[in-house]
Design a protein around this motif. Structure first.
Motif, PDB file in Angstrom:
ATOM      1  N   SER A 153       0.854  -1.186   0.000  1.00 23.52           N
ATOM      2  CA  SER A 153       0.000   0.000   0.000  1.00 23.52           C
ATOM      3  C   SER A 153       0.886   1.230   0.000  1.00 23.52           C
ATOM      4  O   SER A 153       1.886   1.286   0.714  1.00 23.52           O
ATOM      5  N   ARG A 174      -4.283   7.093  -2.166  1.00 21.50           N
ATOM      6  CA  ARG A 174      -3.883   5.771  -1.691  1.00 21.50           C
ATOM      7  C   ARG A 174      -3.977   4.797  -2.856  1.00 21.50           C
ATOM      8  O   ARG A 174      -4.966   4.802  -3.608  1.00 21.50           O
ATOM      9  N   TRP A 175      -2.948   3.965  -2.974  1.00 23.41           N
ATOM     10  CA  TRP A 175      -2.912   2.936  -3.998  1.00 23.41           C
ATOM     11  C   TRP A 175      -2.602   1.604  -3.312  1.00 23.41           C
ATOM     12  O   TRP A 175      -1.699   1.526  -2.490  1.00 23.41           O
ATOM     13  N   ASP A 176      -3.337   0.566  -3.650  1.00 20.02           N
ATOM     14  CA  ASP A 176      -3.144  -0.760  -3.050  1.00 20.02           C
ATOM     15  C   ASP A 176      -2.829  -1.785  -4.136  1.00 20.02           C
ATOM     16  O   ASP A 176      -3.454  -1.779  -5.210  1.00 20.02           O
TER      17      ASP A 176
END
Length: 167
Positions: A82, A99-101
């Motif tokens: 993440s 936010r990037w997962d």
């Protein structure tokens, strides 16, 4: 003339000539694939604003993180990652820029090697609109298959719309 016998050529230099950070990542029963990450390092030379169109202002960020074992060697154990970008000048929910997962099965497609570093490379575009502040904080979390959480963070400066493009 004297006869000289040369050893068989090898594509991998001896360990003594390769700096510790550049040790090759090799699979095998006791190779780098099996060593569990104990630390997550952000490569600051390869992490920063991403400006592909050269129109002024960054379109996102480039992040390179290095999972390392307890001896400081790069490891390649797939895990979930993440990436969170925060604006420290804001409070509450307004402080989260993006936010990037990424799931563990995406690990290999992001594992890259370049002259500037080897590790997990992410080119991340702004999900909505660009941030309004230049000085941000980057947080990266890696979760191993066993559930161990490793984190790393660093300040990050970006270029805003209207700023001169990067050279």
């Amino acid at each position: 003339a004297p006869s000289i016998e040369l050893p068989e050529p090898s594509s991998t230099p001896p360990d003594t000539l390769v700096p510790r950070d550049e040790q090759p990542v090799t699979p095998g029963p006791m190779g780098a694939l099996d060593r569990q990450p104990a630390e997550l390092k952000i490569n600051k030379r390869m992490t920063g604003g991403l400006d592909r169109d050269r129109a002024g202002g960054d379109e996102g960020i480039l992040v390179l993180v290095e999972p390392r074992d307890d001896q400081g060697k790069l490891t390649r154990v797939p895990g979930a990652v993440s990436v969170v970008l925060m604006d420290p000048s804001q409070t509450g929910e307004a402080s989260r820029v993006a936010r990037w997962d990424f799931q563990a099965h995406e690990f290999e497609q992001h594992f890259k090697k370049s002259p500037f570093g080897t590790g997990l490379e992410y080119e991340l575009k702004w999900p909505k609109e660009a941030p309004t502040a230049r000085d941000l904080m980057l947080f990266v979390r890696y979760i191993s298959p066993e559930g161990t959480k490793l984190t790393s963070d660093t300040p990050l400066a970006i270029r805003l719309a209207g700023d001169y493009p990067r050279e």
